[in-house]
Scaffold this motif. Structure first.
Motif, PDB file in Angstrom:
ATOM      1  N   LYS A   6     -79.512  71.699 -21.946  1.00 24.50           N
ATOM      2  CA  LYS A   6     -79.598  71.173 -23.313  1.00 24.50           C
ATOM      3  C   LYS A   6     -80.568  69.992 -23.368  1.00 24.50           C
ATOM      4  O   LYS A   6     -81.372  69.886 -24.297  1.00 24.50           O
ATOM      5  N   TRP A  50     -81.368  71.019 -28.550  1.00 25.19           N
ATOM      6  CA  TRP A  50     -80.003  70.727 -28.103  1.00 25.19           C
ATOM      7  C   TRP A  50     -79.012  71.766 -28.625  1.00 25.19           C
ATOM      8  O   TRP A  50     -78.135  72.214 -27.886  1.00 25.19           O
ATOM      9  N   ARG A  51     -79.127  72.127 -29.907  1.00 29.38           N
ATOM     10  CA  ARG A  51     -78.111  72.977 -30.539  1.00 29.38           C
ATOM     11  C   ARG A  51     -78.397  74.476 -30.434  1.00 29.38           C
ATOM     12  O   ARG A  51     -77.464  75.268 -30.415  1.00 29.38           O
ATOM     13  N   GLY A  54     -80.780  75.143 -25.945  1.00 27.34           N
ATOM     14  CA  GLY A  54     -80.074  74.735 -24.732  1.00 27.34           C
ATOM     15  C   GLY A  54     -78.869  75.590 -24.374  1.00 27.34           C
ATOM     16  O   GLY A  54     -78.725  76.020 -23.223  1.00 27.34           O
ATOM     17  N   PRO A  55     -77.971  75.867 -25.330  1.00 25.10           N
ATOM     18  CA  PRO A  55     -76.795  76.678 -24.985  1.00 25.10           C
ATOM     19  C   PRO A  55     -77.125  78.125 -24.607  1.00 25.10           C
ATOM     20  O   PRO A  55     -76.317  78.796 -23.968  1.00 25.10           O
TER      21      PRO A  55
END
Length: 144
Positions: A6, A50-51, A54-55
């Motif tokens: 992330k 990040w949202r 990354g996942p």
């Protein structure tokens, strides 16, 4: 929860967003004020990395992951800039109805999308797809 994939995805898309904004500024009309365009684009890249990107590290190929991240960056960046410009115009009472203001978000976003139609922007986006996807998957394999 903080994870390496992330963090790396957020940083890489923030860099891509900043560079794209810098290369899009010369395409804007003469006399326009880009303001905090670079910082806002980097912040959008940070959030998208990040949202969204990354996942999903480790599930897709590096190119697929980078494509998802960069396309999401462009979409959400245009949506944010359309909303900011609409709010600026709304504060000057340029709209008669709320629906007119919401429709203007799409119109403004499409206008900003035309500023992205330049060779340096395309090259930056293509390089961003490859590098951000690769480093995010690398971080997932190495530290994830």
């Amino acid at each position: 929860m903080i994870s390496s994939n992330k963090l790396i995805a957020a940083i890489s898309l923030a860099v891509v967003g900043g560079f794209v904004a810098e290369f899009a500024k010369p395409q804007m009309p003469e006399g326009s004020n880009p303001g905090y365009m670079t910082l806002i684009s980097a912040a959008v890249g940070l959030c998208v990395g990040w949202r969204i990107m990354g996942p999903r590290a480790g599930r897709d190929s590096s190119i697929g992951l980078g494509m998802l991240g960069v396309v999401s960056l462009v979409f959400w960046g245009l949506a944010v800039f359309g909303t900011i410009e609409m709010l600026r115009l709304a504060m000057r009472r340029r709209f008669d109805e709320p629906v007119e203001a919401l429709e203007m978000i799409v119109t403004i976003a499409l206008k900003y999308g035309q500023y992205l139609a330049a060779t340096p922007v395309y090259i930056t986006l293509a390089v961003g797809i490859v590098i951000s996807g690769y480093v995010t998957n690398f971080a997932y394999r190495r530290w994830g």
